[in-house]
Design a protein around this motif. Structure first.
Motif, PDB file in Angstrom:
ATOM      1  N   TYR A   1     -13.729   0.012   5.215  1.00 48.71           N
ATOM      2  CA  TYR A   1     -12.833  -0.057   4.059  1.00 48.71           C
ATOM      3  C   TYR A   1     -12.275   1.320   3.726  1.00 48.71           C
ATOM      4  N   ALA A   2     -13.099   2.356   3.883  1.00 48.36           N
ATOM      5  CA  ALA A   2     -12.614   3.717   3.634  1.00 48.36           C
ATOM      6  C   ALA A   2     -11.502   4.080   4.613  1.00 48.36           C
ATOM      7  N   PHE A   3     -11.672   3.701   5.883  1.00 46.65           N
ATOM      8  CA  PHE A   3     -10.617   3.973   6.863  1.00 46.65           C
ATOM      9  C   PHE A   3      -9.370   3.161   6.548  1.00 46.65           C
ATOM     10  N   PHE A   4      -9.551   1.928   6.097  1.00 47.52           N
ATOM     11  CA  PHE A   4      -8.404   1.097   5.727  1.00 47.52           C
ATOM     12  C   PHE A   4      -7.566   1.773   4.645  1.00 47.52           C
ATOM     13  N   LEU A   5      -8.212   2.348   3.645  1.00 45.01           N
ATOM     14  CA  LEU A   5      -7.477   3.049   2.593  1.00 45.01           C
ATOM     15  C   LEU A   5      -6.758   4.281   3.151  1.00 45.01           C
ATOM     16  N   THR A   6      -7.365   4.934   4.136  1.00 49.42           N
ATOM     17  CA  THR A   6      -6.698   6.060   4.794  1.00 49.42           C
ATOM     18  C   THR A   6      -5.432   5.594   5.501  1.00 49.42           C
ATOM     19  N   TYR A   7      -5.524   4.454   6.156  1.00 46.69           N
ATOM     20  CA  TYR A   7      -4.344   3.893   6.815  1.00 46.69           C
ATOM     21  C   TYR A   7      -3.262   3.542   5.795  1.00 46.69           C
ATOM     22  N   VAL A   8      -3.653   2.968   4.663  1.00 44.75           N
ATOM     23  CA  VAL A   8      -2.678   2.630   3.623  1.00 44.75           C
ATOM     24  C   VAL A   8      -1.946   3.887   3.154  1.00 44.75           C
ATOM     25  N   GLN A   9      -2.688   4.956   2.951  1.00 44.47           N
ATOM     26  CA  GLN A   9      -2.075   6.212   2.508  1.00 44.47           C
ATOM     27  C   GLN A   9      -1.113   6.759   3.558  1.00 44.47           C
ATOM     28  N   ARG A  10      -1.509   6.704   4.820  1.00 44.94           N
ATOM     29  CA  ARG A  10      -0.656   7.194   5.904  1.00 44.94           C
ATOM     30  C   ARG A  10       0.605   6.332   6.037  1.00 44.94           C
ATOM     31  N   ALA A  11       0.447   5.023   5.935  1.00 51.91           N
ATOM     32  CA  ALA A  11       1.598   4.129   6.037  1.00 51.91           C
ATOM     33  C   ALA A  11       2.541   4.306   4.848  1.00 51.91           C
ATOM     34  N   HIS A  12       1.986   4.526   3.681  1.00 48.34           N
ATOM     35  CA  HIS A  12       2.802   4.750   2.486  1.00 48.34           C
ATOM     36  C   HIS A  12       3.657   6.004   2.648  1.00 48.34           C
ATOM     37  N   ALA A  13       3.047   7.086   3.130  1.00 47.99           N
ATOM     38  CA  ALA A  13       3.784   8.331   3.344  1.00 47.99           C
ATOM     39  C   ALA A  13       4.862   8.155   4.414  1.00 47.99           C
ATOM     40  N   ALA A  14       4.547   7.399   5.464  1.00 49.55           N
ATOM     41  CA  ALA A  14       5.518   7.172   6.537  1.00 49.55           C
ATOM     42  C   ALA A  14       6.704   6.354   6.040  1.00 49.55           C
ATOM     43  N   LEU A  15       6.448   5.383   5.173  1.00 52.06           N
ATOM     44  CA  LEU A  15       7.536   4.564   4.642  1.00 52.06           C
ATOM     45  C   LEU A  15       8.474   5.397   3.775  1.00 52.06           C
ATOM     46  N   ILE A  16       7.909   6.245   2.923  1.00 55.86           N
ATOM     47  CA  ILE A  16       8.730   7.106   2.069  1.00 55.86           C
ATOM     48  C   ILE A  16       9.584   8.044   2.928  1.00 55.86           C
ATOM     49  N   LYS A  17       8.982   8.620   3.944  1.00 52.81           N
ATOM     50  CA  LYS A  17       9.707   9.532   4.828  1.00 52.81           C
ATOM     51  C   LYS A  17      10.777   8.800   5.619  1.00 52.81           C
ATOM     52  N   GLN A  18      10.487   7.577   6.017  1.00 51.98           N
ATOM     53  CA  GLN A  18      11.418   6.801   6.828  1.00 51.98           C
ATOM     54  C   GLN A  18      12.668   6.422   6.047  1.00 51.98           C
ATOM     55  N   ARG A  19      12.511   6.147   4.777  1.00 53.24           N
ATOM     56  CA  ARG A  19      13.651   5.716   3.967  1.00 53.24           C
ATOM     57  C   ARG A  19      14.484   6.875   3.449  1.00 53.24           C
ATOM     58  N   GLY A  20      13.944   8.080   3.493  1.00 52.09           N
ATOM     59  CA  GLY A  20      14.752   9.242   3.166  1.00 52.09           C
ATOM     60  C   GLY A  20      14.564   9.751   1.752  1.00 52.09           C
ATOM     61  N   LYS A  21      15.053  10.957   1.529  1.00 50.31           N
ATOM     62  CA  LYS A  21      14.892  11.636   0.248  1.00 50.31           C
ATOM     63  C   LYS A  21      15.622  10.952  -0.903  1.00 50.31           C
ATOM     64  N   PRO A  22      16.859  10.476  -0.717  1.00 51.91           N
ATOM     65  CA  PRO A  22      17.547   9.819  -1.848  1.00 51.91           C
ATOM     66  C   PRO A  22      16.767   8.635  -2.406  1.00 51.91           C
ATOM     67  N   TRP A  23      16.189   7.831  -1.507  1.00 48.46           N
ATOM     68  CA  TRP A  23      15.432   6.669  -1.971  1.00 48.46           C
ATOM     69  C   TRP A  23      14.149   7.107  -2.662  1.00 48.46           C
ATOM     70  N   LYS A  24      13.570   8.223  -2.199  1.00 48.89           N
ATOM     71  CA  LYS A  24      12.334   8.725  -2.783  1.00 48.89           C
ATOM     72  C   LYS A  24      12.540   9.155  -4.227  1.00 48.89           C
ATOM     73  N   GLU A  25      13.728   9.676  -4.525  1.00 46.48           N
ATOM     74  CA  GLU A  25      13.990  10.204  -5.859  1.00 46.48           C
ATOM     75  C   GLU A  25      14.427   9.134  -6.851  1.00 46.48           C
ATOM     76  N   THR A  26      14.546   7.896  -6.410  1.00 39.93           N
ATOM     77  CA  THR A  26      14.908   6.823  -7.330  1.00 39.93           C
ATOM     78  C   THR A  26      13.702   6.447  -8.182  1.00 39.93           C
ATOM     79  N   SER A  27      13.959   5.624  -9.170  1.00 38.89           N
ATOM     80  CA  SER A  27      12.889   5.206 -10.083  1.00 38.89           C
ATOM     81  C   SER A  27      12.055   4.064  -9.517  1.00 38.89           C
ATOM     82  N   VAL A  28      12.442   3.536  -8.347  1.00 42.07           N
ATOM     83  CA  VAL A  28      11.700   2.433  -7.738  1.00 42.07           C
ATOM     84  C   VAL A  28      10.447   2.995  -7.066  1.00 42.07           C
TER      85      VAL A  28
END
Length: 387
Positions: A132-159
């Motif tokens: 479960y600890a590794f699963f949470l690590t994967y969630v964190q890594r995937a979350h960061a990858a999604l933000i990076k993939q969508r770009g800075k403009p999307w990151k700065e939105t309120s969503v």
């Protein structure tokens, strides 16, 4: 008469005449004809026939081969390869390849290309490192990858995009909103999570995988039988989260049995929340009449309830009420007036798939039945015929 010569003996080693003859024959013999093989250097030939092994490859090349092949058996083939391919960074990268990267997260939901492989994902889940600890690590890594993939403009939105914090408290209506984990349809829950002894880490991972629509391999493994025994383990250990998970998995397959109920009531003392999860799941596909494996009118259960009532024990009255309602598919997950939901492990499929707080009517029963018959992966939004 002539005189014969007198033999003279010469002192020294006595010669072996046979050896001398053989030596002379070898010297006088013509030299052998040279063949093509005589030109090959034996040392050079040995070098040419040698083949490199995986253990001898550079670390970087070995990692490239592993990530390209996604062959989970490779690090398991030898301790040396296992040591080289089991670093935390390599395990996380492998999971990103097998899960997150199999979905085109940039495309609209309806047009997304999905290449998730349930076989590879199921094999990864069986690995020792996947906790479960590794699963949470994967969630964190995937979350960061999604933000990076969508770009800075999307990151700065309120969503906001839910991350690992969505799993705090393990409320399905929160963490099922994390849509980028990319679990494949029909991925298998590993056997290592289906039996006791249970720990908070083990029960949490099992609960999350059930909520994400993980299934059991009933035909190709012993997972179903292990889960049946594991449910008794969870009841014995009073691990409510494990009971909630296994009751759902077995309820889907109509594998919650009379023996499970007897064990929970007679041996387990009829603990309220444990009995709640068992009966709520058992009633959905029960059909209102006893089957070969499940009987909600079992004399042993009702006799136990009668004995508790004679002792003024509220458990007897409560059990009878739950059995009556469950036999009619009328047992709601939360009782009337019950508002302390934090003290109860939620129904794993609660959230977008099903609101466990909803009162039962024909539409709700139909929705819950279809949810089970489709193994929790497909929810119909059409209104059932009320005619």
């Amino acid at each position: 008469m002539g005189m014969t010569p007198t033999p003279i003996r010469i002192r020294g080693k006595r010669r072996n005449h046979i050896l001398v003859k053989e030596t002379i024959a070898k010297i006088s013999a013509p030299p052998p004809k040279r063949t093509k093989t005589s030109h090959i250097n034996p040392r050079k030939e040995a070098i040419m026939t040698a083949t490199p092994t995986l253990q001898g490859l550079p670390q970087e090349l070995l990692e490239i081969i592993f990530l390209h092949s996604m062959n989970i058996s490779l690090p398991r083939s030898s301790p040396d390869l296992g040591a080289k391919l089991s670093s935390p960074a390599m395990c996380t990268t492998m999971c990103m390849r097998a899960f997150f990267s199999t979905v085109d997260h940039k495309a609209p939901i309806r047009n997304r290309k999905i290449t998730s492989d349930p076989t590879i994902q199921s094999q990864i889940l069986t690995s020792r490192f996947f906790t479960y600890a590794f699963f949470l690590t994967y969630v964190q890594r995937a979350h960061a990858a999604l933000i990076k993939q969508r770009g800075k403009p999307w990151k700065e939105t309120s969503v906001s995009v839910p991350g690992p914090e969505a799993f705090t408290g393990l409320w399905p209506f929160k963490f099922t909103k994390v849509k980028y984990l990319s679990f494949a349809t029909d991925f298998r829950i590993p056997e290592k999570l289906l039996h006791g002894p249970f720990t908070p880490d083990k029960s949490s991972l099992l609960y999350v995988l059930v909520a994400l629509s993980g299934t059991l391999d009933w035909e190709g493994s012993l997972a179903g039988e292990i889960a049946k025994e594991g449910l008794n383990d969870a009841i014995r250990e009073r691990d409510e989260r494990a009971v909630a998970s296994l009751s759902t998995l077995l309820g889907i397959a109509r594998a919650v049995t009379t023996e499970h109920l007897r064990f929970a009531v007679v041996e387990g003392g009829c603990e309220a929340n444990v009995t709640r999860h068992l009966l709520f799941n058992a009633q959905i596909l029960y059909g209102g009449s006893p089957t070969e494996t499940l009987d909600l009118h079992d004399p042993v259960l009702w006799r136990w309830a009668d004995e508790r009532q004679r002792e003024d024990d509220e458990r007897g009255t409560s059990l009878k009420m739950m059995l009556r309602k469950a036999s009619k598919f009328d047992m709601e997950f939360y009782e009337d007036g019950e508002t302390d939901w934090k003290s109860i492990v939620p129904f794993p499929y609660s959230g977008e798939k099903f609101d466990a707080r909803t009162g039962f009517d024909r539409i709700v029963r139909e929705l819950l039945t279809r949810l089970y018959r489709n193994h929790g992966r497909k929810i119909t939004r059409t209104r059932p015929d009320l005619g």
